[in-house]
Design a protein around this motif. Structure first.
Motif, PDB file in Angstrom:
ATOM      1  N   ILE A 189      -2.176  23.372   7.808  1.00  0.00           N
ATOM      2  CA  ILE A 189      -2.027  21.924   7.805  1.00  0.00           C
ATOM      3  C   ILE A 189      -1.064  21.487   8.905  1.00  0.00           C
ATOM      4  O   ILE A 189       0.047  21.991   9.005  1.00  0.00           O
ATOM      5  N   ASP A 190      -1.481  20.563   9.736  1.00  0.00           N
ATOM      6  CA  ASP A 190      -0.648  20.025  10.817  1.00  0.00           C
ATOM      7  C   ASP A 190      -0.099  18.681  10.355  1.00  0.00           C
ATOM      8  O   ASP A 190      -0.819  17.678  10.317  1.00  0.00           O
ATOM      9  N   TYR A 191       1.190  18.642  10.011  1.00  0.00           N
ATOM     10  CA  TYR A 191       1.772  17.428   9.449  1.00  0.00           C
ATOM     11  C   TYR A 191       1.991  16.339  10.485  1.00  0.00           C
ATOM     12  O   TYR A 191       2.128  15.171  10.134  1.00  0.00           O
ATOM     13  N   ASP A 192       2.024  16.698  11.755  1.00  0.00           N
ATOM     14  CA  ASP A 192       2.084  15.670  12.801  1.00  0.00           C
ATOM     15  C   ASP A 192       0.805  14.845  12.786  1.00  0.00           C
ATOM     16  O   ASP A 192       0.836  13.613  12.881  1.00  0.00           O
ATOM     17  N   ILE A 193      -0.333  15.530  12.661  1.00  0.00           N
ATOM     18  CA  ILE A 193      -1.622  14.839  12.633  1.00  0.00           C
ATOM     19  C   ILE A 193      -1.753  14.020  11.354  1.00  0.00           C
ATOM     20  O   ILE A 193      -2.208  12.877  11.366  1.00  0.00           O
ATOM     21  N   ILE A 194      -1.341  14.620  10.228  1.00  0.00           N
ATOM     22  CA  ILE A 194      -1.389  13.908   8.952  1.00  0.00           C
ATOM     23  C   ILE A 194      -0.561  12.629   9.029  1.00  0.00           C
ATOM     24  O   ILE A 194      -0.979  11.568   8.562  1.00  0.00           O
ATOM     25  N   ALA A 195       0.622  12.724   9.627  1.00  0.00           N
ATOM     26  CA  ALA A 195       1.519  11.574   9.745  1.00  0.00           C
ATOM     27  C   ALA A 195       0.837  10.424  10.480  1.00  0.00           C
ATOM     28  O   ALA A 195       0.877   9.272  10.046  1.00  0.00           O
ATOM     29  N   SER A 196       0.191  10.743  11.604  1.00  0.00           N
ATOM     30  CA  SER A 196      -0.451   9.689  12.395  1.00  0.00           C
ATOM     31  C   SER A 196      -1.645   9.091  11.659  1.00  0.00           C
ATOM     32  O   SER A 196      -1.876   7.879  11.724  1.00  0.00           O
ATOM     33  N   ARG A 197      -2.394   9.926  10.945  1.00  0.00           N
ATOM     34  CA  ARG A 197      -3.563   9.408  10.214  1.00  0.00           C
ATOM     35  C   ARG A 197      -3.149   8.488   9.073  1.00  0.00           C
ATOM     36  O   ARG A 197      -3.773   7.451   8.826  1.00  0.00           O
ATOM     37  N   ILE A 198      -2.105   8.870   8.363  1.00  0.00           N
ATOM     38  CA  ILE A 198      -1.638   8.031   7.256  1.00  0.00           C
ATOM     39  C   ILE A 198      -1.131   6.697   7.780  1.00  0.00           C
ATOM     40  O   ILE A 198      -1.454   5.631   7.244  1.00  0.00           O
ATOM     41  N   LYS A 199      -0.344   6.750   8.840  1.00  0.00           N
ATOM     42  CA  LYS A 199       0.230   5.523   9.395  1.00  0.00           C
ATOM     43  C   LYS A 199      -0.872   4.582   9.879  1.00  0.00           C
ATOM     44  O   LYS A 199      -0.841   3.372   9.615  1.00  0.00           O
ATOM     45  N   GLU A 200      -1.862   5.131  10.581  1.00  0.00           N
ATOM     46  CA  GLU A 200      -2.946   4.293  11.103  1.00  0.00           C
ATOM     47  C   GLU A 200      -3.790   3.723   9.978  1.00  0.00           C
ATOM     48  O   GLU A 200      -4.159   2.545   9.984  1.00  0.00           O
ATOM     49  N   ALA A 201      -4.117   4.567   8.981  1.00  0.00           N
ATOM     50  CA  ALA A 201      -4.951   4.101   7.871  1.00  0.00           C
ATOM     51  C   ALA A 201      -4.235   3.031   7.056  1.00  0.00           C
ATOM     52  O   ALA A 201      -4.848   2.058   6.615  1.00  0.00           O
ATOM     53  N   ARG A 202      -2.941   3.189   6.870  1.00  0.00           N
ATOM     54  CA  ARG A 202      -2.178   2.200   6.102  1.00  0.00           C
ATOM     55  C   ARG A 202      -2.130   0.865   6.837  1.00  0.00           C
ATOM     56  O   ARG A 202      -2.314  -0.198   6.244  1.00  0.00           O
ATOM     57  N   LYS A 203      -1.890   0.927   8.142  1.00  0.00           N
ATOM     58  CA  LYS A 203      -1.716  -0.312   8.911  1.00  0.00           C
ATOM     59  C   LYS A 203      -3.024  -1.032   9.204  1.00  0.00           C
ATOM     60  O   LYS A 203      -3.104  -2.264   9.140  1.00  0.00           O
ATOM     61  N   TYR A 204      -4.067  -0.255   9.541  1.00  0.00           N
ATOM     62  CA  TYR A 204      -5.269  -0.893  10.066  1.00  0.00           C
ATOM     63  C   TYR A 204      -6.462  -0.880   9.105  1.00  0.00           C
ATOM     64  O   TYR A 204      -7.316  -1.738   9.183  1.00  0.00           O
ATOM     65  N   LYS A 205      -6.514   0.112   8.226  1.00  0.00           N
ATOM     66  CA  LYS A 205      -7.627   0.148   7.280  1.00  0.00           C
ATOM     67  C   LYS A 205      -7.240  -0.491   5.958  1.00  0.00           C
ATOM     68  O   LYS A 205      -7.917  -1.362   5.439  1.00  0.00           O
ATOM     69  N   LYS A 206      -6.114  -0.060   5.407  1.00  0.00           N
ATOM     70  CA  LYS A 206      -5.640  -0.620   4.144  1.00  0.00           C
ATOM     71  C   LYS A 206      -4.886  -1.929   4.360  1.00  0.00           C
ATOM     72  O   LYS A 206      -4.851  -2.801   3.488  1.00  0.00           O
ATOM     73  N   LYS A 207      -4.260  -2.052   5.542  1.00  0.00           N
ATOM     74  CA  LYS A 207      -3.499  -3.253   5.904  1.00  0.00           C
ATOM     75  C   LYS A 207      -2.453  -3.574   4.842  1.00  0.00           C
ATOM     76  O   LYS A 207      -2.455  -4.638   4.219  1.00  0.00           O
ATOM     77  N   ILE A 208      -1.552  -2.627   4.636  1.00  0.00           N
ATOM     78  CA  ILE A 208      -0.545  -2.775   3.590  1.00  0.00           C
ATOM     79  C   ILE A 208       0.775  -2.215   4.085  1.00  0.00           C
ATOM     80  O   ILE A 208       0.814  -1.306   4.921  1.00  0.00           O
ATOM     81  N   SER A 209       1.873  -2.749   3.585  1.00  0.00           N
ATOM     82  CA  SER A 209       3.191  -2.287   4.019  1.00  0.00           C
ATOM     83  C   SER A 209       3.507  -0.939   3.381  1.00  0.00           C
ATOM     84  O   SER A 209       2.968  -0.578   2.332  1.00  0.00           O
ATOM     85  N   GLN A 210       4.406  -0.231   4.028  1.00  0.00           N
ATOM     86  CA  GLN A 210       4.836   1.063   3.492  1.00  0.00           C
ATOM     87  C   GLN A 210       5.521   0.885   2.140  1.00  0.00           C
ATOM     88  O   GLN A 210       5.327   1.695   1.215  1.00  0.00           O
ATOM     89  N   LYS A 211       6.303  -0.175   2.006  1.00  0.00           N
ATOM     90  CA  LYS A 211       6.998  -0.446   0.743  1.00  0.00           C
ATOM     91  C   LYS A 211       6.002  -0.668  -0.397  1.00  0.00           C
ATOM     92  O   LYS A 211       6.151  -0.119  -1.483  1.00  0.00           O
ATOM     93  N   LYS A 212       4.965  -1.478  -0.122  1.00  0.00           N
ATOM     94  CA  LYS A 212       3.958  -1.769  -1.146  1.00  0.00           C
ATOM     95  C   LYS A 212       3.173  -0.510  -1.515  1.00  0.00           C
ATOM     96  O   LYS A 212       2.878  -0.254  -2.682  1.00  0.00           O
ATOM     97  N   MET A 213       2.870   0.293  -0.526  1.00  0.00           N
ATOM     98  CA  MET A 213       2.148   1.537  -0.772  1.00  0.00           C
ATOM     99  C   MET A 213       2.968   2.472  -1.649  1.00  0.00           C
ATOM    100  O   MET A 213       2.451   3.092  -2.588  1.00  0.00           O
ATOM    101  N   ALA A 214       4.264   2.571  -1.360  1.00  0.00           N
ATOM    102  CA  ALA A 214       5.155   3.418  -2.168  1.00  0.00           C
ATOM    103  C   ALA A 214       5.204   2.923  -3.608  1.00  0.00           C
ATOM    104  O   ALA A 214       5.169   3.725  -4.557  1.00  0.00           O
ATOM    105  N   GLU A 215       5.273   1.611  -3.776  1.00  0.00           N
ATOM    106  CA  GLU A 215       5.314   1.032  -5.127  1.00  0.00           C
ATOM    107  C   GLU A 215       4.019   1.300  -5.882  1.00  0.00           C
ATOM    108  O   GLU A 215       4.029   1.681  -7.052  1.00  0.00           O
ATOM    109  N   ASP A 216       2.889   1.116  -5.211  1.00  0.00           N
ATOM    110  CA  ASP A 216       1.590   1.312  -5.852  1.00  0.00           C
ATOM    111  C   ASP A 216       1.375   2.769  -6.270  1.00  0.00           C
ATOM    112  O   ASP A 216       0.755   3.041  -7.306  1.00  0.00           O
ATOM    113  N   LEU A 217       1.886   3.701  -5.459  1.00  0.00           N
ATOM    114  CA  LEU A 217       1.692   5.126  -5.734  1.00  0.00           C
ATOM    115  C   LEU A 217       2.842   5.730  -6.527  1.00  0.00           C
ATOM    116  O   LEU A 217       2.835   6.927  -6.814  1.00  0.00           O
TER     117      LEU A 217
END
Length: 322
Positions: free
Chosen positions: A239-267
């Motif tokens: 597992i390459d965590y650098d790649i995982i990091a970029s995918r999560i950040k992009e998916a949260r911002k552009y696909k889910k369109k949600i803040s990191q704080k809200k995502m943390a609360e939801d999960l």
């Protein structure tokens, strides 16, 4: 500990540490879950208030010291982050941290090979009983004291424990290497050991080496990952965590369109842990596959894509909705 698998023994060690009195609280006739609920989630249990009682015996302002440990347990590991979190002056906060280090509750850590005054210095909880207590008991005391012990186990501890065990396992691996080194059973006879984190000059990404040791000339490198399962037979070291990091950040911002704080609360995750994962920083508490699968599902991407780039392709044009 008769009757427990090696994995369960390590998990119990992660909760109780190595103090003999705490290990005596383990009942070999109970499961790991049963032992945790009996020793930590009952208000009358021996360990339910042990951390606070020990602090009150050792320091004059247990409230401040407790706030520092809680901050570190929540992912605030740098001195400036801790002081901001608890609302104390940085210099004063460092004095409290120094005392906790002298008591063996906390430890100071810098990347291997760097000076102790490095700006990359972080602080961790050395005593696993304290680490477990502040991660799972302190924040859930109201729930525990109102009879929600089973809910705390099911929703707070059980889904998070493999993440928690990551740093515990690194400590066990380091202890194992130290024992082998003392017997001269390693390729080198090292004089220093630690872990390293920082920026890769070639990729400009954040990277971490779990274990690194040297004898002044030769080096020994190691990677240790605590995983609860494999993905189609593949090991976690793929597992390459650098790649995982970029995918999560992009998916949260552009696909889910949600803040990191809200995502943390939801999960129901610690935001500092999520931030560390998105930036691939050391000390991240979300590196087990169960948590990554939960994140992938939340972001509407497949786990295979998140880990290995398999499944749907997610070019930037796919993120934007017209």
């Amino acid at each position: 500990m008769i009757g427990f698998s090696d994995e369960e023994k390590l998990m119990l060690y992660g909760a109780n540490g190595g103090t003999p009195l705490y290990l005596q609280q383990i009942n070999e006739k109970e499961s790991f879950e049963g032992n945790i609920k009996r020793t930590y989630l009952k208000v009358t249990s021996y360990l339910y208030e042990e951390a606070l009682l020990l602090l009150s015996q050792e320091v004059q302002e247990p409230g401040v010291y407790s706030a520092i440990i809680e901050a570190i347990a929540s992912g605030y590991t740098k001195a400036n982050e801790i002081s901001t979190k608890i609302g104390e002056d940085s210099a004063k906060c460092l004095k409290y941290i120094k005392t906790l280090c002298e008591l063996g509750i906390l430890h100071k850590e810098t990347p291997f090979g760097e000076k102790k005054s490095s700006r990359k210095t972080i602080y961790g909880i050395s005593d696993f009983m304290f680490r477990f207590w502040y991660r799972y008991v302190f924040a859930n005391r109201t729930l525990i004291e109102t009879g929600a012990q089973q809910a705390v186990w099911e929703r707070r501890i059980k889904p998070d424990y493999y993440s928690y065990m990551g740093l515990v396992f690194e400590k066990v691996c380091m202890d194992y290497l130290n024992a082998k080194n003392a017997k001269g059973e390693l390729p080198i006879l090292y004089t220093s050991i630690g872990r390293w984190w920082g920026t890769n000059a070639a990729t400009h990404g954040q990277e971490e080496i779990d274990l690194i040791a040297n004898d002044g000339k030769d080096y020994l490198f190691g990677e240790c990952k605590w995983c609860n399962e494999s993905i189609e037979g593949r090991d976690c070291h793929m597992i390459d965590y650098d790649i995982i990091a970029s995918r999560i950040k992009e998916a949260r911002k552009y696909k889910k369109k949600i803040s990191q704080k809200k995502m943390a609360e939801d999960l129901n995750m610690y935001q500092p842990d999520l931030s560390a994962l998105e930036n691939n920083k050391p000390g991240c508490g979300i590196r087990d596959l169960a948590k990554l699968e939960m994140i992938a599902g939340y972001l509407n991407i497949s786990l295979g894509y998140l880990l290995f780039g398999e499944g749907e392709e997610m070019g930037m044009e796919d993120f934007y909705e017209k």
